[in-house]
Design a protein around this motif. Structure first.
Motif, mmCIF file in Angstrom:
data_model
loop_
_atom_site.group_PDB
_atom_site.id
_atom_site.type_symbol
_atom_site.label_atom_id
_atom_site.label_comp_id
_atom_site.label_asym_id
_atom_site.label_seq_id
_atom_site.Cartn_x
_atom_site.Cartn_y
_atom_site.Cartn_z
ATOM 1 N N ARG A 153 0.958 -0.995 0.051
ATOM 2 C CA ARG A 153 0.017 -0.049 -0.111
ATOM 3 C C ARG A 153 0.818 1.352 -0.084
ATOM 4 O O ARG A 153 0.390 2.418 0.494
ATOM 5 C CB ARG A 153 -0.897 0.003 0.939
ATOM 6 C CG ARG A 153 -1.881 -1.270 1.007
ATOM 7 C CD ARG A 153 -3.000 -1.079 2.153
ATOM 8 N NE ARG A 153 -4.091 -2.083 2.033
ATOM 9 C CZ ARG A 153 -5.144 -1.904 1.193
ATOM 10 N NH1 ARG A 153 -5.249 -0.698 0.551
ATOM 11 N NH2 ARG A 153 -5.874 -2.962 1.159
ATOM 12 N N SER A 205 -0.627 3.008 -8.400
ATOM 13 C CA SER A 205 -0.997 3.740 -7.114
ATOM 14 C C SER A 205 -2.165 4.715 -7.489
ATOM 15 O O SER A 205 -2.892 4.947 -6.759
ATOM 16 C CB SER A 205 0.261 4.689 -6.823
ATOM 17 O OG SER A 205 1.380 3.857 -6.233
ATOM 18 N N SER A 209 -5.763 4.960 -5.404
ATOM 19 C CA SER A 209 -5.882 6.211 -4.404
ATOM 20 C C SER A 209 -6.728 7.533 -5.145
ATOM 21 O O SER A 209 -7.145 8.053 -4.328
ATOM 22 C CB SER A 209 -4.737 6.781 -3.824
ATOM 23 O OG SER A 209 -3.714 7.114 -4.862
#
Length: 245
Positions: A153, A205, A209
């Motif tokens: 993460r 990523s 997000s």
């Protein structure tokens, strides 16, 4: 989770369509495929500049359509355009693969009581093995880096600027090689593979997000372009290091 499932399912479908159209064009529309590839090979620096411009412009247009808020159909049109651009860009690479490693067969034809002979090129075990190796390596890189982002993460969005500068530098070197006629070589392809690996980290990523839940088509289009480009470079590297047979 629903957004991620849609994104990666759509990515898988785009990759399957890419493989089917690439092989289908080579087998069932070989004249068109060869005409485009021959033009790309032998039209000189101007031809490569035109191809370069079409690829960049087509890719940017595809991504813009995929991010459209007009309709879902326009978004899928963008993804389809991205697939077509990558399919056409693969054709010269596949013909180069056939010229270097394929079987060159003499074909005889008879018309109006006159015999004619010409060469044609066919896939063999070696060319098929190189393509399969490139597929396995590409998917291994993509799955490994994607899993790393999902498991850790970590946010890799900070490397976007660095990757953009590196990509512009690579494109500049590629453009110069087409204009001045020098070979890029394995080092260039290896660096490009590393940069694309960075793009996989960066784009994954973003998908995790920053993309809104309704933008799965745009996310899949972005990832597809990166994976298809990575596959092409990995195949070129394997061709450079493989013995001609």
């Amino acid at each position: 989770m629903a957004f991620l499932r849609k994104t990666y399912a759509l990515l898988g479908g785009a990759l399957i369509a890419f493989a089917a159209l690439t092989g289908g064009l080579l087998v069932y529309a070989s004249d068109l495929s060869w005409s485009f590839s021959r033009w790309a090979f032998f039209s000189g620096p101007l031809g490569w500049i035109v191809v370069f411009g079409l690829v960049i412009g087509g890719t940017m247009w595809a991504q813009r359509l995929a991010m459209s808020e007009t309709s879902r159909g326009v978004q899928y049109l963008g993804l389809s355009l991205a697939v077509v651009v990558q399919v056409m860009l693969m054709q010269p690479i596949l013909w180069l693969l056939l010229m270097m490693f394929g079987d060159h067969v003499v074909v005889s034809s008879y018309a109006m009581q006159t015999a004619s002979h010409h060469y044609t090129m066919h896939m063999n075990a070696h060319t098929t093995a190189l393509i399969l190796q490139a597929v396995v390596i590409t998917l291994s890189i993509f799955v490994g880096l994607t899993a790393f982002v999902f498991v850790t993460r970590k946010d890799f969005s900070f490397i976007g600027g660095i990757l953009s500068m590196a990509m512009f530098a690579l494109m500049g070197v590629a453009l110069a090689s087409w204009i001045f006629g020098f070979s890029l070589g394995a080092l260039y392809c290896g660096i490009a593979v590393l940069v694309l690996g960075g793009y996989i980290l960066y784009e994954t990523s973003l998908v995790m997000s920053q993309f809104p839940p309704t933008a799965h088509v745009a996310a899949a289009t972005m990832l597809f372009t990166t994976v298809a480009t990575l596959f092409r470079l990995v195949l070129q590297l394997l061709m450079m290091f493989s013995d001609r047979r």
